[in-house]
Design a protein around this motif. Structure first.
Motif, PDB file in Angstrom:
ATOM      1  N   LEU A   1       0.868  -1.170   0.000  1.00  0.00           N
ATOM      2  CA  LEU A   1       0.000   0.000   0.000  1.00  0.00           C
ATOM      3  C   LEU A   1       0.906   1.222   0.000  1.00  0.00           C
ATOM      4  O   LEU A   1       1.559   1.530   0.994  1.00  0.00           O
ATOM      5  CB  LEU A   1      -0.917   0.011   1.223  1.00  0.00           C
ATOM      6  CG  LEU A   1      -1.959  -1.095   1.299  1.00  0.00           C
ATOM      7  CD1 LEU A   1      -2.885  -0.864   2.490  1.00  0.00           C
ATOM      8  CD2 LEU A   1      -2.752  -1.207   0.017  1.00  0.00           C
TER       9      LEU A   1
ATOM     10  N   SER B   1      -2.540   4.009  -2.037  1.00  0.00           N
ATOM     11  CA  SER B   1      -3.422   4.307  -0.905  1.00  0.00           C
ATOM     12  C   SER B   1      -3.461   5.819  -0.781  1.00  0.00           C
ATOM     13  O   SER B   1      -2.745   6.410   0.016  1.00  0.00           O
ATOM     14  CB  SER B   1      -2.886   3.650   0.374  1.00  0.00           C
ATOM     15  OG  SER B   1      -3.718   3.944   1.468  1.00  0.00           O
TER      16      SER B   1
ATOM     17  N   THR C   1      -9.294   2.316  -1.901  1.00  0.00           N
ATOM     18  CA  THR C   1      -8.121   1.438  -1.891  1.00  0.00           C
ATOM     19  C   THR C   1      -8.554  -0.018  -1.896  1.00  0.00           C
ATOM     20  O   THR C   1      -7.964  -0.841  -2.606  1.00  0.00           O
ATOM     21  CB  THR C   1      -7.238   1.737  -0.663  1.00  0.00           C
ATOM     22  OG1 THR C   1      -6.892   3.134  -0.677  1.00  0.00           O
ATOM     23  CG2 THR C   1      -5.974   0.902  -0.672  1.00  0.00           C
TER      24      THR C   1
END
Length: 191
Positions: A121, A170, A178
Motif C-alpha cells: 500500500l 493508498s 483502496t
C-alpha cells in the motif's frame, strides 16, 4: 447545477480467483498507509479472517510495541515480529496487516513472499503525515518530525516494498477506494 458522479461499480469479490483465496494476503507499507483499516475491510469483502500483526505481537508479548522497543530494542521486536508472522501465515488463509518495518527484515520478507500474496500500500508523504498525526503510539516517531521521519523511511524502504507481488496506491481518498483497487488488482493478477 452540478451532479455528483456515480461512484464506480464495486468490483465483486467473487471475481477473485480461488487460487488467490487459498493463501494469505499480506499488506505491507509505511506507517499510515492504511494497512489495518484497509485490511479489515478487504477481509470482510473477501470473507476471510483479518489479523493485525502488531496486535498479535502485543498479545503474545503481554506488552505494547512501544514498551517492547524501549525495554528490549528494535532487533528483539523484529525477531518476535517474524515469529508471530510465521505462525499466522502457517494457519488458515487470512488478510494480514503488518507493521511498517516487517517487510524490511530479510527473513520476514522471504517468508511473506514465499507463503502469501503481498500487497504494497503505497501512499505519498503528505497523506502519511496526515494519517499518523491521528495516533501517537508509533515508536519511530517519538520526539521527531513525522514528515522528516517518513521521508527518511520512504527513501530506504520503498525500494524494498517494491518487491511485493502487487502495488496499490493508498491515496488520501476514502479507504474503500483502496479496497476496490486491491480487488481489481487481485481479479487480474496472475501468480
Amino acid at each position: 447545477m452540478s451532479r455528483n458522479p456515480k461512484s464506480p461499480a464495486r468490483p465483486s469479490s467473487a471475481a477473485i480467483p480461488a487460487s488467490i483465496r487459498a493463501r494469505s494476503i499480506v499488506l505491507v507499507g509505511l506507517m499510515g498507509s492504511g494497512k489495518s483499516t484497509v485490511g479489515r475491510r478487504l477481509a470482510q469483502r473477501l470473507g476471510m479472517r483479518f489479523a493485525d500483526a502488531d496486535d498479535e505481537i502485543e498479545r503474545a508479548a503481554g506488552m505494547t510495541i512501544s514498551d517492547i522497543f524501549s525495554r528490549f530494542g528494535e532487533p528483539h521486536f523484529r525477531d518476535g515480529e517474524r515469529r508471530v508472522i510465521a505462525r499466522l501465515l502457517a494457519g488458515k488463509p487470512m488478510v494480514l496487516a503488518t507493521g511498517g518495518g516487517a517487510f524490511i527484515n530479510d527473513e520476514t520478507r522471504t517468508l511473506i513472499l514465499r507463503d502469501s500474496l503481498s500487497i504494497w500500500l503505497d501512499a505519498d508523504i503528505p497523506t502519511l503525515v496526515e494519517r499518523v498525526a491521528r495516533r501517537s503510539h508509533r515508536p519511530l516517531l517519538k520526539d521527531r518530525d513525522p514528515a522528516e521521519v517518513l521521508r527518511e523511511l520512504a527513501a530506504v524502504r520503498n525500494p524494498i516494498y517494491a518487491e511485493a507481488h502487487l502495488r496499490v496506491s493508498s491515496a488520501s481518498t476514502p479507504h474503500e477506494h483502496t479496497v476496490r483497487a486491491i480487488l481489481e488488482a487481485l481479479a487480474t493478477w496472475k501468480s
